[in-house]
Design a protein around this motif. Structure first.
Motif, short mmCIF file in Angstrom:
data_model
loop_
_atom_site.label_atom_id
_atom_site.label_comp_id
_atom_site.label_asym_id
_atom_site.label_seq_id
_atom_site.Cartn_x
_atom_site.Cartn_y
_atom_site.Cartn_z
N UNK A 172 0.85 -1.18 0.00
CA UNK A 172 0.00 0.00 0.00
C UNK A 172 0.90 1.24 0.00
N UNK A 173 0.76 2.08 -1.01
CA UNK A 173 1.49 3.35 -1.06
C UNK A 173 0.54 4.43 -0.57
N UNK A 174 0.83 4.99 0.58
CA UNK A 174 -0.08 5.91 1.24
C UNK A 174 0.46 7.34 1.25
N UNK A 175 -0.43 8.30 1.16
CA UNK A 175 -0.03 9.69 1.21
C UNK A 175 0.28 10.25 -0.17
N UNK A 176 0.85 11.43 -0.19
CA UNK A 176 1.16 12.13 -1.43
C UNK A 176 2.66 12.26 -1.61
N UNK A 177 3.13 11.98 -2.81
CA UNK A 177 4.56 12.05 -3.09
C UNK A 177 5.00 13.52 -3.07
N UNK A 178 5.99 13.86 -2.25
CA UNK A 178 6.44 15.26 -2.17
C UNK A 178 7.01 15.76 -3.49
N UNK A 179 6.99 17.07 -3.68
CA UNK A 179 7.52 17.67 -4.89
C UNK A 179 9.00 17.34 -5.05
N UNK A 180 9.39 17.07 -6.28
CA UNK A 180 10.79 16.78 -6.57
C UNK A 180 11.15 15.32 -6.50
N UNK A 276 -4.89 -11.25 0.95
CA UNK A 276 -3.48 -11.35 0.60
C UNK A 276 -2.72 -12.09 1.69
N UNK A 277 -1.68 -12.79 1.31
CA UNK A 277 -0.87 -13.51 2.30
C UNK A 277 -0.10 -12.55 3.19
N UNK A 278 0.18 -11.36 2.64
CA UNK A 278 0.94 -10.38 3.42
C UNK A 278 0.62 -9.00 2.87
N UNK A 279 0.56 -8.00 3.75
CA UNK A 279 0.34 -6.63 3.32
C UNK A 279 1.32 -5.71 4.06
N UNK A 280 1.88 -4.76 3.33
CA UNK A 280 2.86 -3.82 3.88
C UNK A 280 2.46 -2.41 3.46
N UNK A 281 2.53 -1.48 4.38
CA UNK A 281 2.18 -0.08 4.09
C UNK A 281 3.44 0.78 4.09
N UNK A 282 3.55 1.61 3.06
CA UNK A 282 4.70 2.51 2.92
C UNK A 282 4.16 3.93 2.76
N UNK A 283 4.53 4.81 3.66
CA UNK A 283 4.07 6.19 3.60
C UNK A 283 4.97 7.01 2.68
N UNK A 284 4.33 7.77 1.79
CA UNK A 284 5.07 8.65 0.89
C UNK A 284 5.23 10.05 1.48
#
Length: 462
Positions: A172-180, A276-284
C-alpha cells in the motif's frame, strides 16, 4: 470466491497442475533479445521443431549493441562476441520467421521499453523474456516474469511455462509524493522496507490512492524493481491511465476488438474482499530523495542522511564502495553519470532530468555524463522536444538506444574505482564494469549530481 489480481491472471492461464504442485501456465507474449535466445533457437533447430505460435514472439537487440555509430548497423559493433550474438539473432529470426526490431530500426530499443510503447504489452497477458526485469510489464496488469534460457526454449516449443504459484503480497502506497521526488525514490524506499529478499516467493501488487497520480512510465519503474526485493513479479491494476496509454499503439487492438478488450481489462483488479498472504504499508508523506550507498538495492538512505557505520553485515559493501561508514551522503563525489536503462530511460524520465539541467552545466569534476534513451522512438520524441539540446548544452553525451552502462555488456562501462550516479536498477559489484561503484538514483537526482559533482538533493535545483 474473492480473488487477487494475481489469482485472476494465474487462473486465466492455468493449463494444468501436477500432483507435486508444479503447474503449466499458457504464455501470451514472448520477448526475445540477443543474449539469452541463441541456445534456445539452437535447441529448437536440433530437435527439428518450429515455434508453437510464431506471432507471439518479438525480438530486438539491446544488451550488446553500442550506443554510438549506430548508423553503421551491426558493422559498428567492435567486440567480436557481441557482433556474433546480434548476427545470430538476425539469422535465427529470419530462419524461424520471428519479427525483429533490428539495430537500424527506429523501433529498436531496450526490450522492456519497446513492448509497452508498441502495444505489445497488453493487460491480462502473461509475458516472459530471458531477462530478469521483465517484471516491468506488470504495470499493465500483466503477469510478467524473467526466465532462463532453457525456459526460453520451452516457451518457444510449447507456449507454456512450468512453475509453482507464488503467494500474494500487497504494498500500500499511502499519502502524497512530495515535490521533486519520483517513483524511483518510492521503490528504493519499498526495497529498503522489505529488504532484498523480503519479497521472495511472492508476487507484489502495488496499490493505494497514490497510484492514481502515477503515469504508466512511473508504474513501470515500480514493477521493474519489484524483483530487487526478491519478488517474482510486480503488478498494478488497470485504470483509465492504463487504457489511455495503450489507445492507438501499433499492436493494440482496434475498433470492436478494442472495445471488447477494454471491457475485459476493466476487470483486472483485485476484488475488494480478496485476501493477501501479506500486506505492507509505505508512507510517501515526508519521503526524501533516496540514494544507494552499498552493493544491493536495499542498501539506500535519504540524501540528507549518512552512510551507515561499518558493521559485520555491511563491511564488504563499504569496502567495495570505497566508503568508511558514517559519511554524509551529500559529500560523496561522483565521477560519471548514467541516465538510461529499462528502469529510467523513457520520455518522462528524460524530461525529469532535463528540467534540472536547463541552463546549467555539469561539474568539472564529472569525467563523463551520458543519456541513453530507451528506444529509437524515445530518442526521436526527445529530439522533437529539444531535450537533446538541453543535455548537450549541459555537457552530456546524447547516445543511441540500448541497455548501455546498466550492465556493462557493451563498450559503456565504468573503470575500476570510478563512482557513478546511475538511474539503472542494480548496484551489484562489477555490474557496470569491473571495480565500478554504482549509486542508484532517480533521473532528476542523477542530473543534480552531474551539476554538483557529488550526490546532491535535487530539491535545491528545482
Amino acid at each position: 470466491m474473492a480473488r487477487t489480481l494475481y489469482d485472476k491472471l494465474w487462473d486465466d492461464h492455468l493449463v494444468t497442475t501436477r500432483s507435486d504442485g508444479q503447474s503449466l501456465i499458457y504464455i501470451d507474449r514472448h520477448l526475445l533479445h540477443e543474449v539469452t535466445s541463441p541456445q534456445a533457437f539452437e535447441g529448437l533447430g536440433l530437435a527439428h521443431r518450429r515455434l508453437w505460435r510464431t506471432e507471439t514472439n518479438i525480438a530486438t537487440a539491446d544488451h550488446n549493441v553500442p550506443t554510438t555509430d549506430r548508423e553503421l548497423g551491426v558493422q559498428g559493433i567492435e567486440e567480436d562476441i557481441a557482433k556474433q550474438q546480434v548476427l545470430t539473432l538476425q539469422a535465427n529470426c529470419e530462419r524461424f520467421d520471428v519479427a525483429l526490431f533490428d539495430v537500424t530500426d527506429e523501433r529498436q530499443g531496450i526490450v522492456h521499453v519497446i513492448g509497452p510503447e508498441q502495444g505489445l504489452t497488453l493487460p491480462g497477458m502473461t509475458i516472459v523474456c530471458g531477462d530478469s526485469h521483465t517484471s516491468t510489464h506488470g504495470a499493465f496488469a500483466c503477469l510478467a516474469q524473467g526466465i532462463g534460457t532453457s525456459e526460453v526454449e520451452h516457451v518457444m516449443a510449447t507456449q507454456t511455462l512450468a512453475q509453482s504459484k507464488a503467494k500474494n503480497l500487497r504494498i500500500w502506497l499511502e499519502g502524497t509524493l512530495p515535490q521533486g521526488l519520483s517513483t524511483k525514490d518510492v521503490v528504493l524506499k519499498v526495497i529498503d522496507t522489505l529488504t532484498a529478499s523480503g519479497g521472495s516467493g511472492y508476487t507484489i501488487e502495488f496499490a493505494g490512492d497514490a497510484l492514481a497520480s502515477f503515469g504508466m512510465e512511473a508504474r513501470m519503474t515500480l514493477c521493474n524493481m519489484a524483483i530487487e526485493a526478491g519478488a517474482r513479479a510486480g503488478l498494478v491494476a488497470v485504470d483509465e491511465t492504463t487504457i489511455d496509454y495503450l489507445r492507438g499503439r501499433p499492436y493494440s487492438p482496434q475498433g470492436q476488438r478494442w472495445r471488447e478488450a477494454v471491457a475485459y481489462w476493466q476487470s483486472l483488479k483485485s476484488d475488494a474482499d480478496a485476501v493477501f498472504d501479506r500486506e505492507v504499508r509505505v508512507s510517501l508523506s515526508g519521503l526524501e530523495p533516496r540514494v544507494t550507498w552499498g552493493t544491493s538495492p536495499d542498501q539506500s538512505a535519504a540524501i540528507s542522511g549518512r552512510v551507515p557505520e561499518a558493521n559485520a553485515e555491511n563491511r564488504r559493501a563499504l569496502a567495495y564502495m570505497g566508503l568508511k561508514g558514517g559519511e554524509p551522503m551529500r559529500t560523496i563525489e561522483i565521477d560519471r553519470i548514467f541516465i538510461g536503462s529499462c528502469t529510467n530511460a523513457r520520455i518522462e524520465d528524460l524530461r525529469e532530468a532535463a528540467r534540472v539541467l536547463a541552463n546549467r552545466t555539469i561539474s568539472s569534476r564529472v569525467r563523463q555524463a551520458m543519456v541513453v534513451p530507451g528506444s529509437g522512438l524515445v530518442k526521436t520524441a526527445a529530439e522533437a522536444e529539444g531535450l537533446d539540446e538541453v543535455f548537450r548544452a549541459a555537457g552530456f553525451e546524447w547516445r543511441a538506444a540500448g541497455c548501455s552502462m546498466c550492465l556493462g555488456m557493451n563498450p559503456d562501462q565504468l573503470k575500476p574505482g570510478e563512482r557513478c550516479a546511475s538511474t539503472s536498477n542494480r548496484n551489484f559489484e562489477g555490474r557496470q564494469g569491473q571495480g565500478g561503484r554504482t549509486h542508484l538514483v532517480s533521473p532528476a537526482m542523477a542530473a543534480a549530481a552531474a551539476v554538483a559533482g557529488r550526490l546532491a538533493d535535487v530539491r535545491e535545483y528545482l
